[in-house]
Write an enzyme that holds these catalytic residues in place. Structure first.
Site, short mmCIF file in Angstrom:
data_model
loop_
_atom_site.label_atom_id
_atom_site.label_comp_id
_atom_site.label_asym_id
_atom_site.label_seq_id
_atom_site.Cartn_x
_atom_site.Cartn_y
_atom_site.Cartn_z
N HIS A 387 0.83 -1.21 0.00
CA HIS A 387 0.00 0.00 0.00
C HIS A 387 0.87 1.26 0.00
CE1 HIS A 387 -3.77 2.20 1.22
NE2 HIS A 387 -2.86 3.06 1.68
N GLU A 388 1.80 1.35 0.96
CA GLU A 388 2.62 2.55 1.09
C GLU A 388 3.60 2.70 -0.08
OE1 GLU A 388 1.78 4.80 3.02
OE2 GLU A 388 0.45 3.65 4.31
N HIS A 391 1.80 4.47 -2.84
CA HIS A 391 1.87 5.93 -2.66
C HIS A 391 3.27 6.44 -3.03
CE1 HIS A 391 -2.00 6.40 -0.86
NE2 HIS A 391 -1.72 5.74 0.25
N HIS A 394 3.94 6.59 -6.75
CA HIS A 394 3.13 7.70 -7.27
C HIS A 394 3.86 9.03 -7.01
CE1 HIS A 394 -1.26 9.44 -7.53
NE2 HIS A 394 -0.48 9.87 -8.50
#
Length: 594
Positions: A387-388, A391, A394
């Site tokens: 998940h992290e 980010h 991105h």
């Protein structure tokens, strides 16, 4: 699970490298002093911008200050988060926060000034000064706010009211974080101990139903005792928001909340309506959960206990390798970027005494992302890592491919990149897992994530909409009103399989997000968008993959809805929501047959 008594014991490779920001504290001090001087220089522009050249000089200096300030603030924040007990780090962060106030004060004149210009004058300035082309889109974006910005004197008054207007949120924060004392529960040795938030999360997953019930009752006890005080703070927060929407001439508080992202209220309403039209699989899941748990009645304290006894130990190295394999469909460049995160020490991995809890990604333009984890060598930690890193990639790609002015992406699209990674990960794990119990465990994990990130957030979004509409009508907001709305929604979303304890209706009293209105819906739209995209990528849709990778490089170069449309996700239609709910239905169906 590896545990460390001290940060010094953690291998260097598993700690982030803050020297990429500042090689020593003297350089941080130098930037801090320079920013103070730059802020004073910016203040001198008040009343002195009369042409394209002076406007460009102001904007250029402001961007240079912003670049340095982001580095100064990030360094102090990361220092604090790696050990919150360290007073020297707290002092750095306090100084950075104090500097932030000075910078805001020095530049507060600019927006009222800009919006006092007519469009022709601004165009004339841009034609006069070639450097203003870089700032052109941003300047005209500010013009969208023209109808909602008041005179200079009125804006000054409102800025002075800032602290008073944030009092309800601050008061709830003090009640929720500092003053609340939870009831007692029975500890491992049979003695009574005071419940903590950390204990509560663990006890809600305990297989002993009586322990779950005891923890649930103890956790809600102080909220029920303080129900009138909390209702008063929430009512004030909602009324403040409604009043500010009126003062700034927005049609409604909802439209004020959506204005920054240029999202029409129909997107918000479509999310709620489409979810409720396809709520049957969620009701079915309540029935499946009840059957799997073997209980006569399904209650709220039965919603978080895992339906499988499987406990997987997954080391950090194994988790990283698994993630890389799972995300291979995103291409070689993406995988190489992930390897760089580990090799170049962008990630702070281990839980240590004093370290901030949870996980986050902080993109620092001109340096790289920093990721905080508290890795516990389990399945949840594997998903948190993916998940992290979503980010993080991105942030990195947007910083590499966008100028500073458009590098930071909107929160509206933030959850897309992280959730795409999670969907690819669950797909990889299910595809490669033959053990039926482990498969059940994985499916249950993903279904429960769907519930928390999608259904719960849509329900919260509807609660915000209904309570703000009440305030706009002039209807009273109190405990009874909040209880009635919240319980009604809970029954609607969770269905008839649930038996409702008295505490359920007070769920509104413990949600900090309600003090940041019309925010939580973004979790749900981001989640739905990610399901839609990941499903297409897994089907081998090359065009979707290429568009998605371009999206990761786009920062805030366009409005969020437009960026998503370029990937094939149109949130002005029900389709992405319907597709994600279809995926949820398939997961529940598969799980019910195991």
């Amino acid at each position: 699970m590896i545990t460390y008594k001290s940060r010094a014991d953690v291998p260097t490779q598993e700690k982030w490298n803050l020297e990429d920001l500042y090689s020593d504290l003297n350089k941080w001090e130098q930037d801090l002093s320079q920013i103070e001087k730059m802020a004073a220089d910016l203040k001198q522009f008040d009343g002195q911008i009369h042409d394209g050249k002076s406007l460009y000089q102001f904007l250029k200096l402001q961007e240079e200050l912003s670049y340095k300030f982001n580095h100064v603030y990030a360094y102090s924040m990361l220092q604090v988060d790696q050990d919150t007990r360290e007073t020297s780090s707290q002092s750095l962060l306090d100084r950075a926060k104090g500097l932030s106030v000075k910078v805001s004060s020095a530049t507060s004149f600019f927006m009222p000034f800009l919006l006092s210009l007519d469009e022709e004058t601004l165009k004339k300035y841009i034609n006069e000064e070639n450097g203003l082309k870089y700032f052109e889109d941003d300047l005209f974006e500010s013009f969208r706010y023209k109808a909602h910005v008041l005179s200079k004197d009125q804006e000054e008054v409102l800025s002075q009211l800032g602290e008073a207007l944030s009092a309800p949120s601050n008061t709830f924060g003090m009640i929720n974080n500092a003053d609340i004392k939870f009831g007692e529960v029975t500890g491992e040795d049979g003695e009574k101990v005071e419940l903590t938030r950390g204990m509560y999360s663990k006890l809600m997953e305990n297989e002993d139903r009586e322990k779950r019930k005891e923890a649930y009752k103890a956790f809600y006890k102080p909220y029920l005792q303080l129900k009138n005080s909390i209702a008063s703070t929430l009512s004030a927060a909602i009324k403040n928001n409604v009043t500010m929407a009126k003062i700034r001439k927005y049609p409604s508080a909802l439209e004020k909340g959506l204005f920054g992202d240029n999202v029409p209220k129909e997107v918000y309403e479509n999310l709620i309506q489409t979810t409720k039209e396809h709520i049957a699989p969620f009701h079915h899941y309540s029935k499946v959960r009840k059957e799997k748990l073997g209980v006569d009645e399904l209650r709220q304290y039965d919603l978080y206990v895992p339906l499988s006894g499987v406990k997987q130990e997954i080391s950090y190295d194994e988790a990283y390798e698994t993630m890389i394999k799972a995300l291979a469909p995103l291409g070689e460049d993406y995988v190489e970027t992930l390897k760089q995160f580990r090799d170049s020490r962008y990630i702070d991995v281990r839980e240590t005494p004093g370290k901030r809890s949870g996980a986050y990604n902080l993109g620092v333009y001109g340096v790289h992302p920093y990721i905080l984890l508290n890795h516990r060598d389990d399945l949840n930690s594997l998903f948190t890592l993916a998940h992290e890193c979503g980010h993080g990639v991105h942030s990195k790609l947007s910083s590499q491919h966008q100028p500073q002015i458009t590098a930071r992406y909107s929160i509206f699209v933030a959850e897309v990149a992280s959730t795409v990674n999670e969907v690819l990960l669950i797909n990889y794990l299910l595809k490669n897992e033959k053990d039926e119990e482990v498969r059940k465990h994985l499916l249950n994990h993903f279904i429960d994530q769907f519930r928390g990130t999608f259904f719960t957030q849509v329900m919260f979004a509807e609660f915000e909409k209904l309570t703000h509409e009440k305030a706009e009508e002039g209807s009273p907001l109190n405990v009874e009103v909040f209880n009635e709305i919240f319980e009604g929604l809970y029954r609607e979303y969770y269905g008839d399989e649930m038996v409702f304890d008295e505490e359920v209706k007070y769920g509104w009293s413990r949600i900090p997000h309600f003090y940041r209105p019309f925010y939580v819906y973004k979790y749900a739209t981001g989640f739905a968008s990610a399901i839609h995209l990941a499903t297409r990528i897994l089907e081998g849709d090359q065009e979707t993959l290429e568009n998605y990778l371009e999206f990761l490089k786009s920062g805030s170069s366009d409005y969020p809805l437009e960026l998503l449309k370029k990937t094939g996700v149109d949130l002005t239609t029900p389709l992405p929501i319907e597709n994600s709910l279809r995926k949820f239905s398939e997961l529940v169906e598969e799980y019910s047959l195991l």
